[in-house]
Design a protein around this motif. Structure first.
Motif, PDB file in Angstrom:
ATOM      1  N   HIS A   8       0.655  -1.129  -0.077  1.00  0.00           N
ATOM      2  CA  HIS A   8      -0.249  -0.124  -0.007  1.00  0.00           C
ATOM      3  C   HIS A   8       0.919   1.386  -0.035  1.00  0.00           C
ATOM      4  O   HIS A   8       1.991   1.261   0.717  1.00  0.00           O
ATOM      5  N   HIS A   9       0.547   2.057  -0.771  1.00  0.00           N
ATOM      6  CA  HIS A   9       1.239   3.519  -0.685  1.00  0.00           C
ATOM      7  C   HIS A   9       0.209   4.514  -0.186  1.00  0.00           C
ATOM      8  O   HIS A   9      -0.876   4.730  -0.848  1.00  0.00           O
ATOM      9  N   VAL A  10       0.531   5.057   0.811  1.00  0.00           N
ATOM     10  CA  VAL A  10      -0.137   6.225   1.431  1.00  0.00           C
ATOM     11  C   VAL A  10       0.188   7.629   1.233  1.00  0.00           C
ATOM     12  O   VAL A  10       1.534   7.606   2.013  1.00  0.00           O
ATOM     13  N   VAL A  42       5.433  -1.731   8.292  1.00  0.00           N
ATOM     14  CA  VAL A  42       4.982  -0.231   8.128  1.00  0.00           C
ATOM     15  C   VAL A  42       6.230   0.596   8.008  1.00  0.00           C
ATOM     16  O   VAL A  42       7.233   0.361   8.839  1.00  0.00           O
ATOM     17  N   ASP A  43       6.475   1.466   7.018  1.00  0.00           N
ATOM     18  CA  ASP A  43       7.240   2.625   6.889  1.00  0.00           C
ATOM     19  C   ASP A  43       6.805   3.823   7.036  1.00  0.00           C
ATOM     20  O   ASP A  43       5.911   4.274   6.053  1.00  0.00           O
ATOM     21  N   LYS A  48       4.414   3.592   3.489  1.00  0.00           N
ATOM     22  CA  LYS A  48       4.388   2.222   2.825  1.00  0.00           C
ATOM     23  C   LYS A  48       3.808   1.164   3.699  1.00  0.00           C
ATOM     24  O   LYS A  48       4.363   1.052   4.884  1.00  0.00           O
ATOM     25  N   ILE A  49       2.766   0.191   3.540  1.00  0.00           N
ATOM     26  CA  ILE A  49       2.611  -0.734   4.330  1.00  0.00           C
ATOM     27  C   ILE A  49       2.621  -1.955   3.320  1.00  0.00           C
ATOM     28  O   ILE A  49       2.258  -2.048   2.311  1.00  0.00           O
ATOM     29  N   PHE A  50       3.235  -3.010   4.072  1.00  0.00           N
ATOM     30  CA  PHE A  50       3.514  -4.353   3.491  1.00  0.00           C
ATOM     31  C   PHE A  50       2.802  -5.530   3.954  1.00  0.00           C
ATOM     32  O   PHE A  50       3.037  -5.504   5.307  1.00  0.00           O
ATOM     33  N   VAL A  72      -7.409  -0.738   0.158  1.00  0.00           N
ATOM     34  CA  VAL A  72      -6.945  -2.132  -0.865  1.00  0.00           C
ATOM     35  C   VAL A  72      -5.484  -1.705  -1.269  1.00  0.00           C
ATOM     36  O   VAL A  72      -5.038  -0.467  -1.252  1.00  0.00           O
ATOM     37  N   ALA A  73      -4.797  -2.703  -1.623  1.00  0.00           N
ATOM     38  CA  ALA A  73      -3.396  -2.623  -1.738  1.00  0.00           C
ATOM     39  C   ALA A  73      -3.352  -1.987  -3.455  1.00  0.00           C
ATOM     40  O   ALA A  73      -4.105  -2.199  -4.363  1.00  0.00           O
ATOM     41  N   ASP A  74      -2.212  -1.402  -3.352  1.00  0.00           N
ATOM     42  CA  ASP A  74      -1.728  -0.811  -4.834  1.00  0.00           C
ATOM     43  C   ASP A  74      -1.191  -1.851  -5.589  1.00  0.00           C
ATOM     44  O   ASP A  74      -1.200  -1.785  -6.833  1.00  0.00           O
TER      45      ASP A  74
END
Length: 83
Positions: A8-10, A42-43, A48-50, A72-74
């Motif tokens: 995920h890109h936030v 998490v970063d 960024k979430i993995f 939702v995931a990118d």
């Protein structure tokens, strides 16, 4: 069961506490979809979430995110646990 890593890109970063709360919602939602969210990383600064997940397919994994909290995931990649 197949294993996936989703990303995920936030924009603007993300708080680890918020991700932890979203993960709990995933865990509460996953069973009817045959999905098992195993672990996440998490970063915060990079937003960024993995997520590591066992699922019948990538769509089922993303459906759990959509139903649980809407994030939702990118990107979703099939991965191997060997090694």
């Amino acid at each position: 069961m197949p294993l996936f890593m989703d990303i995920h890109h936030v924009e603007g970063g993300v708080r680890a506490a918020d991700v932890a709360a979203a993960h709990e919602k995933d865990l509460a939602t996953q069973a009817p979809y045959g999905v098992n969210y195993l672990k996440y990383w998490v970063d915060e600064d990079a937003g960024k979430i993995f997520c590591l997940v066992e699922a019948p397919d990538a769509e089922a994994a993303n459906t759990v995110h959509a139903k649980a909290h809407g994030l939702v995931a990118d990107e979703i990649y099939p991965i191997s646990a060997e090694g």
